[in-house]
Scaffold this motif. Sequence first.
Motif, PDB file in Angstrom:
ATOM      1  N   TYR A  46      34.605  16.907  55.260  1.00 47.67           N
ATOM      2  CA  TYR A  46      33.955  17.276  53.988  1.00 47.67           C
ATOM      3  C   TYR A  46      33.929  16.126  52.983  1.00 47.67           C
ATOM      4  CZ  TYR A  46      33.983  21.846  56.032  1.00 47.67           C
ATOM      5  OH  TYR A  46      33.773  22.893  56.899  1.00 47.67           O
ATOM      6  N   LYS A  47      33.946  14.912  53.491  1.00 45.04           N
ATOM      7  CA  LYS A  47      33.820  13.726  52.636  1.00 45.04           C
ATOM      8  C   LYS A  47      32.328  13.438  52.466  1.00 45.04           C
ATOM      9  CE  LYS A  47      35.014   8.860  52.309  1.00 45.04           C
ATOM     10  NZ  LYS A  47      34.021   7.940  52.804  1.00 45.04           N
ATOM     11  N   LEU A  48      31.903  13.233  51.224  1.00 43.65           N
ATOM     12  CA  LEU A  48      30.511  12.909  50.937  1.00 43.65           C
ATOM     13  C   LEU A  48      30.158  11.597  51.621  1.00 43.65           C
ATOM     14  CD1 LEU A  48      27.974  13.717  49.272  1.00 43.65           C
ATOM     15  CD2 LEU A  48      28.906  12.296  47.427  1.00 43.65           C
ATOM     16  N   THR A  49      29.115  11.614  52.458  1.00 42.36           N
ATOM     17  CA  THR A  49      28.740  10.410  53.212  1.00 42.36           C
ATOM     18  C   THR A  49      27.344   9.899  52.875  1.00 42.36           C
ATOM     19  OG1 THR A  49      27.924  11.739  55.054  1.00 42.36           O
ATOM     20  CG2 THR A  49      30.220  10.987  55.172  1.00 42.36           C
ATOM     21  N   ALA A  50      26.454  10.794  52.450  1.00 41.68           N
ATOM     22  CA  ALA A  50      25.077  10.377  52.162  1.00 41.68           C
ATOM     23  C   ALA A  50      24.431  11.343  51.189  1.00 41.68           C
ATOM     24  CB  ALA A  50      24.254  10.311  53.451  1.00 41.68           C
ATOM     25  N   ILE A  51      23.404  10.833  50.521  1.00 33.87           N
ATOM     26  CA  ILE A  51      22.600  11.630  49.602  1.00 33.87           C
ATOM     27  C   ILE A  51      21.137  11.343  49.921  1.00 33.87           C
ATOM     28  CG2 ILE A  51      21.943  11.954  47.174  1.00 33.87           C
ATOM     29  CD1 ILE A  51      24.840  11.177  46.472  1.00 33.87           C
ATOM     30  N   PRO A 122      26.291  17.449  40.219  1.00 36.26           N
ATOM     31  CA  PRO A 122      27.581  16.844  39.861  1.00 36.26           C
ATOM     32  C   PRO A 122      27.414  15.365  39.490  1.00 36.26           C
ATOM     33  CG  PRO A 122      27.793  18.147  41.857  1.00 36.26           C
ATOM     34  CD  PRO A 122      26.327  18.075  41.544  1.00 36.26           C
ATOM     35  N   PRO A 123      28.152  14.903  38.476  1.00 35.11           N
ATOM     36  CA  PRO A 123      28.030  13.510  38.029  1.00 35.11           C
ATOM     37  C   PRO A 123      28.249  12.484  39.148  1.00 35.11           C
ATOM     38  CG  PRO A 123      29.341  14.774  36.474  1.00 35.11           C
ATOM     39  CD  PRO A 123      29.080  15.669  37.646  1.00 35.11           C
ATOM     40  N   GLN A 124      29.194  12.755  40.072  1.00 38.90           N
ATOM     41  CA  GLN A 124      29.440  11.824  41.180  1.00 38.90           C
ATOM     42  C   GLN A 124      28.185  11.674  42.031  1.00 38.90           C
ATOM     43  OE1 GLN A 124      31.915  13.210  44.368  1.00 38.90           O
ATOM     44  NE2 GLN A 124      32.074  11.196  45.318  1.00 38.90           N
ATOM     45  N   VAL A 125      27.494  12.766  42.275  1.00 35.96           N
ATOM     46  CA  VAL A 125      26.278  12.740  43.092  1.00 35.96           C
ATOM     47  C   VAL A 125      25.196  11.955  42.356  1.00 35.96           C
ATOM     48  CG1 VAL A 125      24.440  14.155  44.109  1.00 35.96           C
ATOM     49  CG2 VAL A 125      26.848  14.862  44.315  1.00 35.96           C
ATOM     50  N   GLU A 126      25.032  12.207  41.073  1.00 35.32           N
ATOM     51  CA  GLU A 126      24.037  11.468  40.293  1.00 35.32           C
ATOM     52  C   GLU A 126      24.324   9.972  40.308  1.00 35.32           C
ATOM     53  OE1 GLU A 126      23.514  12.987  36.341  1.00 35.32           O
ATOM     54  OE2 GLU A 126      22.246  14.620  37.065  1.00 35.32           O
ATOM     55  N   VAL A 128      25.898   8.138  42.564  1.00 33.89           N
ATOM     56  CA  VAL A 128      25.592   7.549  43.865  1.00 33.89           C
ATOM     57  C   VAL A 128      24.078   7.544  44.099  1.00 33.89           C
ATOM     58  CG1 VAL A 128      25.865   7.807  46.369  1.00 33.89           C
ATOM     59  CG2 VAL A 128      27.830   8.141  44.859  1.00 33.89           C
ATOM     60  N   ALA A 129      23.393   8.572  43.647  1.00 35.06           N
ATOM     61  CA  ALA A 129      21.951   8.697  43.889  1.00 35.06           C
ATOM     62  C   ALA A 129      21.150   7.540  43.306  1.00 35.06           C
ATOM     63  CB  ALA A 129      21.438  10.020  43.327  1.00 35.06           C
ATOM     64  N   VAL A 130      21.624   6.958  42.241  1.00 33.97           N
ATOM     65  CA  VAL A 130      20.886   5.860  41.605  1.00 33.97           C
ATOM     66  C   VAL A 130      21.431   4.485  42.002  1.00 33.97           C
ATOM     67  CG1 VAL A 130      20.098   7.259  39.678  1.00 33.97           C
ATOM     68  CG2 VAL A 130      22.242   5.993  39.468  1.00 33.97           C
ATOM     69  N   THR A 131      22.399   4.447  42.912  1.00 35.68           N
ATOM     70  CA  THR A 131      22.953   3.186  43.389  1.00 35.68           C
ATOM     71  C   THR A 131      21.898   2.424  44.179  1.00 35.68           C
ATOM     72  OG1 THR A 131      25.152   4.161  43.536  1.00 35.68           O
ATOM     73  CG2 THR A 131      24.780   2.164  44.807  1.00 35.68           C
ATOM     74  N   LEU A 132      21.831   1.127  43.960  1.00 30.87           N
ATOM     75  CA  LEU A 132      20.825   0.319  44.648  1.00 30.87           C
ATOM     76  C   LEU A 132      21.397  -0.441  45.833  1.00 30.87           C
ATOM     77  CD1 LEU A 132      18.841  -1.058  41.589  1.00 30.87           C
ATOM     78  CD2 LEU A 132      18.257   0.848  43.097  1.00 30.87           C
ATOM     79  N   PRO A 156      29.292   4.706  49.457  1.00 34.49           N
ATOM     80  CA  PRO A 156      30.263   3.658  49.798  1.00 34.49           C
ATOM     81  C   PRO A 156      31.578   4.258  50.269  1.00 34.49           C
ATOM     82  CG  PRO A 156      29.319   3.319  47.583  1.00 34.49           C
ATOM     83  CD  PRO A 156      28.862   4.654  48.054  1.00 34.49           C
ATOM     84  N   ALA A 157      32.170   3.604  51.257  1.00 40.77           N
ATOM     85  CA  ALA A 157      33.437   4.110  51.833  1.00 40.77           C
ATOM     86  C   ALA A 157      34.579   3.969  50.857  1.00 40.77           C
ATOM     87  CB  ALA A 157      33.768   3.365  53.113  1.00 40.77           C
TER      88      ALA A 157
END
Length: 157
Positions: A46-51, A122-126, A128-132, A156-157
């Motif tokens: 259940y670790k976030l791996t991709a968006i 969720p802020p964490q998802v937002e 990561v979503a805008v990471t380039l 990112p790991a």
Amino acid sequence: MSLPDRKAIKDLFEGLLGRDVEIGDATPITLDHPRPVIATYVDDNYKLTAIALMDLHLAANAGAAIALVPKGGAEAAIEDLRLPPNLFENAAEILNVLAAPLGDAGVHVKLSSTFAPGETVPPQVEAVAVTLGAREDVTLDISGYGSGRLALVQVPA
């Protein structure tokens, strides 16, 4: 985990939609209005791996194409800057199937959640979503419907 190559993305959309799909370069999707459909993927721990982000144009066009909704339904959603529930559900199903090529030999990935445009994310998802960094932004042009953008972002790991 690695992001799927463009051929895998193209093949997935063509297989699901039963239509020719052209794929090309795209500018990164932002979280501006109209907001994209956002999907989160997790591993077996259940670790976030991709968006994944699907802009309104792609969500409407692909959501209509998969259910054989006339092109006018997608055009109306785009014109109104509002994704109806039926097109959101169809886009979410496509994002669910997209989990398969997101995984690789060592990592099983599954869809965790989908957020419709306008839903609280969720802020964490937002963030990561805008990471380039590790991401793939593509334009998909669906024959008979139109084009839109898809972004796949590796967490990112």
